[in-house]
Design an enzyme around this catalytic site. Structure first.
Site, PDB file in Angstrom:
ATOM      1  N   ASP A  57       0.872  -1.174   0.000  1.00 23.77           N
ATOM      2  CA  ASP A  57       0.000   0.000   0.000  1.00 23.77           C
ATOM      3  C   ASP A  57       0.905   1.219   0.000  1.00 23.77           C
ATOM      4  O   ASP A  57       1.482   1.554   1.033  1.00 23.77           O
ATOM      5  CB  ASP A  57      -0.899  -0.050   1.235  1.00 23.77           C
ATOM      6  CG  ASP A  57      -1.663   1.219   1.500  1.00 23.77           C
ATOM      7  OD1 ASP A  57      -1.733   2.070   0.598  1.00 23.77           O
ATOM      8  OD2 ASP A  57      -2.163   1.373   2.629  1.00 23.77           O
ATOM      9  N   GLU A  94      -0.656  10.674   0.828  1.00 20.85           N
ATOM     10  CA  GLU A  94      -1.956  10.015   1.019  1.00 20.85           C
ATOM     11  C   GLU A  94      -2.089   9.453   2.432  1.00 20.85           C
ATOM     12  O   GLU A  94      -3.174   9.496   3.018  1.00 20.85           O
ATOM     13  CB  GLU A  94      -2.134   8.901  -0.012  1.00 20.85           C
ATOM     14  CG  GLU A  94      -3.531   8.302  -0.054  1.00 20.85           C
ATOM     15  CD  GLU A  94      -3.781   7.200   0.964  1.00 20.85           C
ATOM     16  OE1 GLU A  94      -4.957   6.848   1.185  1.00 20.85           O
ATOM     17  OE2 GLU A  94      -2.795   6.670   1.541  1.00 20.85           O
ATOM     18  N   HIS A 114      -1.583  -2.518   6.229  1.00 20.81           N
ATOM     19  CA  HIS A 114      -0.798  -1.707   7.155  1.00 20.81           C
ATOM     20  C   HIS A 114      -0.007  -2.568   8.135  1.00 20.81           C
ATOM     21  O   HIS A 114       0.402  -2.091   9.198  1.00 20.81           O
ATOM     22  CB  HIS A 114      -1.670  -0.693   7.893  1.00 20.81           C
ATOM     23  CG  HIS A 114      -2.028   0.485   7.055  1.00 20.81           C
ATOM     24  ND1 HIS A 114      -2.453   1.688   7.581  1.00 20.81           N
ATOM     25  CD2 HIS A 114      -2.032   0.667   5.708  1.00 20.81           C
ATOM     26  CE1 HIS A 114      -2.694   2.547   6.604  1.00 20.81           C
ATOM     27  NE2 HIS A 114      -2.451   1.943   5.455  1.00 20.81           N
TER      28      HIS A 114
END
Length: 376
Positions: free
Chosen positions: A189, A223, A324
């Site tokens: 990510d 982001e 995450h």
């Protein structure tokens, strides 16, 4: 309009290159330079914002209503909060991630004098010393510390090393690419999303395709702290597809295979027409897909809208396990996403009225309200 062949060796190679470059939010200059070098190699013109967000453009047959594909280069990380008397460092996270996944991580700390290696450890790290207490320590950033691999037993020693409050800490990705298509790493990510965008862009260039409208490839740099796309769009961009992760977990409909089309996240529904356009293209071109709704999730789409951009947004995701944390994805999802981007950017504009920021009711859209046919 064809489903383009995606060079998966290229996709994996560029992903590994990106993952090897430390880029926690606020420390993204080098990954920006690597991405720009790739755009140069693909002969795609681009420009940078002051802080380094990238806006590349494929010229189309018409300038408006322009389309955009966005992914983000920044990752999770940490910063030094305090130099401790025991020669260790207190940390605060960059982005939202649990200290559970920080414990045991190997890291690089970037100081004024250069880079140091180190390990994030719980305050009670030795079972030989603390016995069962190591399992009773609550999970929290206040309960971990960074041990720097340099001579330092006191706060003054750390200062002598040139370490200061606010120094950036990058977490090692520990990337593994397996022969069965699975990819395991931190920071997938959204470096996997960037690799997907570049692979789709490569396929479009090699096929010598001119899209029907100008098509932008955007690469944001903030982001993970919520402001990624806030200052990147032009007024010509009417629709923006975000490429990011979709969480594969109990209660979710995402998958590590195919494309996951997000219908909504914590900021609300995505644009009805753009979202269904992507679904229709998946159906028409036999691209495996599924739909999902994310409750604790936001992306570059949210930051674009919150900044006041009147743009249709959608989220096309690759399914990711343990987001995450130590993340896992599959090449099938990445290839599928790149294929979808390719057919989307080749497709004709469905809402010509979107070329104007403000217009009359003529050409405005409808949403279906008729009763479904019996047996449908």
């Amino acid at each position: 309009m064809d489903r383009l062949k995606i060079d998966t060796d290229y996709l994996i190679g560029i992903l590994e290159d990106l993952l090897a470059i430390p880029s926690p939010t606020g420390f993204t200059d080098e990954v920006v330079r690597r991405t720009c070098a790739e755009l140069d190699r693909l002969a795609v013109p681009y420009e940078l914002t002051r802080r380094g967000a990238i806006r590349a453009r494929l010229t189309g047959d018409a300038p408006r209503p322009a389309r955009a594909i966005i992914s983000h280069l920044d990752t999770l990380g940490a910063q030094v909060k305090r130099l401790k008397d025991n020669g260790r460092l207190e940390l605060v996270p960059i982005g939202h991630w649990s200290a559970r996944f920080a414990e045991g991580a190997r890291v690089t700390l970037f100081s004024d004098k250069g880079a140091y290696r180190g390990t994030i450890l719980p305050l009670k790290a030795s079972g030989h010393t603390f016995n069962d207490e190591i399992d009773e320590l609550p999970i929290a950033w206040a309960n971990v510390e960074l041990r720097v691999d340099a001579p330092g037993q006191t706060c003054r020693d750390l200062e002598h090393l040139g370490i200061h409050v606010g120094d950036f800490v990058a977490i090692d990705p520990n990337t593994e690419v397996l022969e069965n298509g699975f990819i395991v790493s931190r920071h997938l990510d959204d470096k996997a999303g960037v690799a997907v965008a570049l692979a789709a862009l490569k396929a479009l260039r090699e096929a010598e395709i001119t899209p029907p409208v100008d098509s932008y490839f955007l690469f944001s740099i903030a982001e993970e702290v919520g402001v990624g796309a806030s200052s990147m769009l032009t007024h010509d961009i009417a629709s923006m597809v975000t490429i990011d992760n979709g969480t594969t977990a109990p209660g979710q409909n995402s998958s590590e295979f195919g494309v996951t089309i997000a219908m909504a996240d914590q900021t609300g529904p995505f644009d009805y027409h753009l979202t269904h356009r992507l679904i229709d293209l998946c159906n028409a071109h036999d691209i495996r897909h599924q739909r999902d709704v994310f409750r604790y999730y936001r992306s570059d789409s949210a930051s674009a809208l919150e900044a006041g951009n009147d743009v249709r947004t959608a989220l096309a995701a690759f399914g990711i396990d343990a987001s995450h944390g130590y993340e896992r994805i599959h090449l099938h999802a990445l290839r599928s996403l790149a294929e979808l981007i390719g057919v989307y950017l080749q497709s004709e504009v469905e809402i010509p009225r979107d070329a104007e920021e403000m217009a009359s009711l003529k050409g405005f859209t409808h949403q279906p309200t008729d009763t479904a046919p019996e047996g449908a």
